[in-house]
Scaffold this motif. Structure first.
Motif, PDB file in Angstrom:
ATOM      1  N   ASP A   1       0.830  -1.205   0.000  1.00 28.39           N
ATOM      2  CA  ASP A   1       0.000   0.000   0.000  1.00 28.39           C
ATOM      3  C   ASP A   1       0.866   1.256   0.000  1.00 28.39           C
ATOM      4  O   ASP A   1       1.827   1.363   0.759  1.00 28.39           O
ATOM      5  CB  ASP A   1      -0.931   0.006   1.227  1.00 28.39           C
ATOM      6  CG  ASP A   1      -1.952  -1.122   1.151  1.00 28.39           C
ATOM      7  OD1 ASP A   1      -2.197  -1.585   0.003  1.00 28.39           O
ATOM      8  OD2 ASP A   1      -2.462  -1.536   2.202  1.00 28.39           O
ATOM      9  N   GLY A   2       0.505   2.160  -0.831  1.00 28.32           N
ATOM     10  CA  GLY A   2       1.197   3.446  -0.875  1.00 28.32           C
ATOM     11  C   GLY A   2       2.523   3.440  -1.601  1.00 28.32           C
ATOM     12  O   GLY A   2       3.217   4.465  -1.640  1.00 28.32           O
ATOM     13  N   ALA A   3       2.907   2.282  -2.154  1.00 34.37           N
ATOM     14  CA  ALA A   3       4.198   2.226  -2.853  1.00 34.37           C
ATOM     15  C   ALA A   3       4.109   2.984  -4.170  1.00 34.37           C
ATOM     16  O   ALA A   3       3.086   2.972  -4.849  1.00 34.37           O
ATOM     17  CB  ALA A   3       4.606   0.783  -3.111  1.00 34.37           C
ATOM     18  N   SER A   4       5.185   3.654  -4.515  1.00 38.88           N
ATOM     19  CA  SER A   4       5.217   4.422  -5.764  1.00 38.88           C
ATOM     20  C   SER A   4       5.766   3.575  -6.900  1.00 38.88           C
ATOM     21  O   SER A   4       6.466   2.586  -6.675  1.00 38.88           O
ATOM     22  CB  SER A   4       6.085   5.676  -5.584  1.00 38.88           C
ATOM     23  OG  SER A   4       7.406   5.300  -5.284  1.00 38.88           O
ATOM     24  N   THR A   5       5.453   3.998  -8.087  1.00 43.10           N
ATOM     25  CA  THR A   5       5.951   3.297  -9.280  1.00 43.10           C
ATOM     26  C   THR A   5       7.292   3.884  -9.694  1.00 43.10           C
ATOM     27  O   THR A   5       7.441   5.115  -9.794  1.00 43.10           O
ATOM     28  CB  THR A   5       4.954   3.430 -10.433  1.00 43.10           C
ATOM     29  OG1 THR A   5       3.700   2.870 -10.038  1.00 43.10           O
ATOM     30  CG2 THR A   5       5.468   2.724 -11.679  1.00 43.10           C
ATOM     31  N   SER A   6       8.260   2.997  -9.962  1.00 42.28           N
ATOM     32  CA  SER A   6       9.604   3.419 -10.379  1.00 42.28           C
ATOM     33  C   SER A   6       9.724   3.266 -11.889  1.00 42.28           C
ATOM     34  O   SER A   6       9.439   2.205 -12.447  1.00 42.28           O
ATOM     35  CB  SER A   6      10.672   2.570  -9.682  1.00 42.28           C
ATOM     36  OG  SER A   6      11.951   2.897 -10.180  1.00 42.28           O
ATOM     37  N   LYS A   7      10.133   4.326 -12.527  1.00 36.38           N
ATOM     38  CA  LYS A   7      10.308   4.309 -13.982  1.00 36.38           C
ATOM     39  C   LYS A   7      11.764   4.606 -14.314  1.00 36.38           C
ATOM     40  O   LYS A   7      12.288   5.644 -13.924  1.00 36.38           O
ATOM     41  CB  LYS A   7       9.412   5.343 -14.647  1.00 36.38           C
ATOM     42  CG  LYS A   7       7.928   5.119 -14.406  1.00 36.38           C
ATOM     43  CD  LYS A   7       7.102   6.207 -15.060  1.00 36.38           C
ATOM     44  CE  LYS A   7       5.609   6.009 -14.808  1.00 36.38           C
ATOM     45  NZ  LYS A   7       4.803   7.085 -15.445  1.00 36.38           N
ATOM     46  N   THR A   8      12.372   3.693 -15.020  1.00 38.72           N
ATOM     47  CA  THR A   8      13.754   3.899 -15.477  1.00 38.72           C
ATOM     48  C   THR A   8      13.807   3.712 -16.985  1.00 38.72           C
ATOM     49  O   THR A   8      13.034   2.960 -17.564  1.00 38.72           O
ATOM     50  CB  THR A   8      14.726   2.912 -14.810  1.00 38.72           C
ATOM     51  OG1 THR A   8      14.358   1.577 -15.171  1.00 38.72           O
ATOM     52  CG2 THR A   8      14.700   3.043 -13.301  1.00 38.72           C
ATOM     53  N   TYR A   9      14.754   4.394 -17.623  1.00 35.20           N
ATOM     54  CA  TYR A   9      14.886   4.275 -19.068  1.00 35.20           C
ATOM     55  C   TYR A   9      16.340   4.492 -19.460  1.00 35.20           C
ATOM     56  O   TYR A   9      17.120   5.112 -18.730  1.00 35.20           O
ATOM     57  CB  TYR A   9      14.006   5.293 -19.791  1.00 35.20           C
ATOM     58  CG  TYR A   9      14.277   6.718 -19.406  1.00 35.20           C
ATOM     59  CD1 TYR A   9      15.268   7.457 -20.051  1.00 35.20           C
ATOM     60  CD2 TYR A   9      13.555   7.333 -18.378  1.00 35.20           C
ATOM     61  CE1 TYR A   9      15.525   8.769 -19.692  1.00 35.20           C
ATOM     62  CE2 TYR A   9      13.803   8.650 -18.019  1.00 35.20           C
ATOM     63  CZ  TYR A   9      14.784   9.361 -18.680  1.00 35.20           C
ATOM     64  OH  TYR A   9      15.031  10.643 -18.333  1.00 35.20           O
ATOM     65  N   GLN A  10      16.679   3.909 -20.601  1.00 37.27           N
ATOM     66  CA  GLN A  10      18.020   4.059 -21.162  1.00 37.27           C
ATOM     67  C   GLN A  10      17.906   4.213 -22.673  1.00 37.27           C
ATOM     68  O   GLN A  10      17.118   3.519 -23.327  1.00 37.27           O
ATOM     69  CB  GLN A  10      18.907   2.846 -20.845  1.00 37.27           C
ATOM     70  CG  GLN A  10      19.307   2.722 -19.395  1.00 37.27           C
ATOM     71  CD  GLN A  10      20.263   1.561 -19.185  1.00 37.27           C
ATOM     72  OE1 GLN A  10      20.397   0.704 -20.049  1.00 37.27           O
ATOM     73  NE2 GLN A  10      20.934   1.539 -18.038  1.00 37.27           N
ATOM     74  N   LEU A  11      18.705   5.109 -23.218  1.00 37.21           N
ATOM     75  CA  LEU A  11      18.818   5.276 -24.673  1.00 37.21           C
ATOM     76  C   LEU A  11      20.291   5.108 -25.052  1.00 37.21           C
ATOM     77  O   LEU A  11      20.997   6.067 -25.326  1.00 37.21           O
ATOM     78  CB  LEU A  11      18.313   6.652 -25.098  1.00 37.21           C
ATOM     79  CG  LEU A  11      16.832   6.942 -24.840  1.00 37.21           C
ATOM     80  CD1 LEU A  11      16.506   8.384 -25.193  1.00 37.21           C
ATOM     81  CD2 LEU A  11      15.955   5.994 -25.642  1.00 37.21           C
ATOM     82  N   PRO A  12      20.752   3.842 -25.060  1.00 36.34           N
ATOM     83  CA  PRO A  12      22.183   3.631 -25.302  1.00 36.34           C
ATOM     84  C   PRO A  12      22.545   3.654 -26.790  1.00 36.34           C
ATOM     85  O   PRO A  12      21.808   3.169 -27.630  1.00 36.34           O
ATOM     86  CB  PRO A  12      22.421   2.242 -24.719  1.00 36.34           C
ATOM     87  CG  PRO A  12      21.115   1.542 -24.874  1.00 36.34           C
ATOM     88  CD  PRO A  12      20.043   2.595 -24.756  1.00 36.34           C
ATOM     89  N   ILE A  13      23.677   4.242 -27.096  1.00 41.82           N
ATOM     90  CA  ILE A  13      24.260   4.223 -28.440  1.00 41.82           C
ATOM     91  C   ILE A  13      25.693   3.716 -28.307  1.00 41.82           C
ATOM     92  O   ILE A  13      26.471   4.247 -27.508  1.00 41.82           O
ATOM     93  CB  ILE A  13      24.268   5.620 -29.079  1.00 41.82           C
ATOM     94  CG1 ILE A  13      22.843   6.183 -29.163  1.00 41.82           C
ATOM     95  CG2 ILE A  13      24.894   5.579 -30.465  1.00 41.82           C
ATOM     96  CD1 ILE A  13      22.793   7.599 -29.682  1.00 41.82           C
TER      97      ILE A  13
END
Length: 476
Positions: free
Chosen positions: A135-147
């Motif tokens: 309950d009450g946990a937040s959503t973690s969003k991660t991203y990578q744009l590797p070249i």
């Protein structure tokens, strides 16, 4: 932002300069050991390629100008109808079209070999969404744009040898295309001359059919007058039917030859428009050239040498595998995954230089070099044998031409004698100075002599075609 990114990547790669200069020094040292050598034609036996057509021991060296081996096909085959057929065959023939496609494919393969000098660039975007199920946990969003960019430094000639091998293979494929073109031109010319020869034989048989019919009628009249027996009439009638049978065979051969020529043209079988057999004008003075000239004119000889060159570079490529493989890899990624969730993201840059030195590869590198050297020896043997075969074909074509020319002159003398013999025996028969068998025999001998002369004249024409092909098909 892009300018700053490029500067940061450049600064990262600049730190690898000591490694690069060290590799360059090693490369310069090894280049003196033969890793960057270019193919040079080895010594090959070209002595006595052409035998003299008269002497059993002498070697023929023709130097009459102009050089027949350099003449374009339109100057060799001057009949306008034949030229039209050759042009049609070169445009429609499926084998030649496939050979052209093979050349295009090898050109693409050469482009791939040249692009091996450039770095490989890849991009692989990634994104992750995660959440702890409480309950009450937040959503973690991660991203990578590797070249990433990877560059293989060719200090030891592997890429260079591969490129030169592809160049040799491209030339070999073009040689095959030329060889197919020469075969098509020669095939069309041979079938065209064969058709005209059959036309000439058909005319001869038709003339002889009329002559034998006259003889048959003459013998029937002699029998009615009581001057001949029925056996003479029967023999003349049988001879007449035999000649008609020959006419049927020649007509069949004409149709079959037309069908074969139509196939070369890439068309269904049909009648072929053609000229007269004895109106053809072909070269009669030839210059075969010397061995080195044969090397440049014959497509199969040049292709065999290009195979040798390809094997030479394959040996260099196999030898380069004993030396280190140096690779520089640069990475740039726009990401928020830096140990903690960061928004907005940041740039993460890295540059890596790696050197891989093979030590133990289960004997594969050593075996690869030995196999490459063995294939190079095989290619040299094939090249040498192809040269000898080419010289043999030239000698045979010249021999066939000269012998057919000599036979044709003798045939003409025989035809002249037998023509007089037919006239004399027919006159003697009417005056009972000769038997009907002598008349029929004289006519049969004359027919065979005329047919033989036309056949020998065809061999002389085909010998010119064979010599054209044996010398490489001219300059196209």
């Amino acid at each position: 932002m892009k300018v700053k990114l490029l500067k940061r990547i450049y600064n990262s790669i600049a730190n690898l300069k000591p490694l690069l200069w060290g590799g360059v020094g090693v490369g310069l040292l090894l280049s003196s050991c033969g890793l960057y050598e270019k193919y040079e034609r080895p010594e090959v036996n070209t002595t006595g390629l052409y035998r003299d057509t008269v002497s059993d021991v002498d070697t023929l060296l023709l130097n009459t100008d102009p050089n027949f081996g350099q003449m374009p096909w339109r100057e060799v085959f001057t009949d306008p109808k034949l030229q039209s057929l050759i042009e049609m065959a070169l445009e429609n023939n499926a084998d030649l079209a496939n050979a052209a496609l093979n050349v295009k494919m090898m050109e693409d393969m050469l482009k791939v070999a040249k692009l091996a000098y450039l770095p490989g660039v890849a991009i692989a975007p990634q994104g992750t969404i995660s959440r702890v199920m409480t309950d009450g946990a937040s959503t973690s969003k991660t991203y990578q744009l590797p070249i990433s960019a990877s560059w293989n430094i060719d200090l030891f000639g592997n890429i260079l040898a591969t490129k030169r091998s592809a160049q040799a293979q491209l030339l070999m494929t073009k040689d095959y295309q030329v060889a197919v073109q020469t075969q098509i031109i020669s095939g069309v010319a041979n079938l065209y001359y064969t058709l005209m020869m059959l036309d000439e034989q058909q005319a001869i048989v038709t003339d002889m059919e009329s002559l034998v019919k006259e003889t048959w009628d003459m013998m029937k009249l002699q029998m009615e007058l009581g001057r001949a027996r029925s056996t003479s009439v029967q023999s003349a009638e049988a001879s007449y039917y035999q000649i008609q049978g020959q006419a049927v065979d020649i007509k069949r051969q004409i149709r079959e030859t037309e069908n074969a020529l139509s196939l070369l043209l890439g068309e269904a079988g049909h009648r072929i428009d053609r000229g007269q057999f004895y109106n053809q004008s072909l070269p009669s003075k030839f210059s075969a050239g010397v061995g080195i000239e044969l090397l440049t004119n014959r497509a199969d000889v040049h292709a065999a040498e290009m195979q040798l060159a390809q094997c030479f570079y394959d040996v260099e490529s196999a030898r380069s595998k004993f030396y280190p493989n140096i690779t520089i890899t640069g990475n740039a990624a726009f990401t928020n995954n830096l140990g903690a969730v960061v928004n907005p993201g940041k740039w993460l840059l890295s540059a890596i230089g790696s050197l891989t030195q093979p030590i133990f590869q289960h004997g594969q590198i050593v075996a690869g070099l030995r196999v490459a050297k063995a294939k190079q020896e095989q290619a040299f043997n094939t090249w040498q044998n192809t040269i000898l075969k080419a010289g043999n074909e030239v000698s045979n074509a010249l021999l066939t031409y000269n012998s057919s020319e000599e036979r044709s002159q003798l045939d003409q003398k025989q035809v002249d004698v037998l023509t007089k013999n037919v006239e004399d025996t027919r006159q003697l028969y009417t005056s009972k100075g000769s038997s009907y068998l002598e008349v029929l025999s004289a006519q049969s001998n004359l027919l065979n002599a005329r047919i033989t002369k036309v056949s020998d004249d065809l061999k002389k024409m085909q010998a010119v075609v064979s010599l054209y092909q044996a010398l490489g098909g001219g300059s196209h």
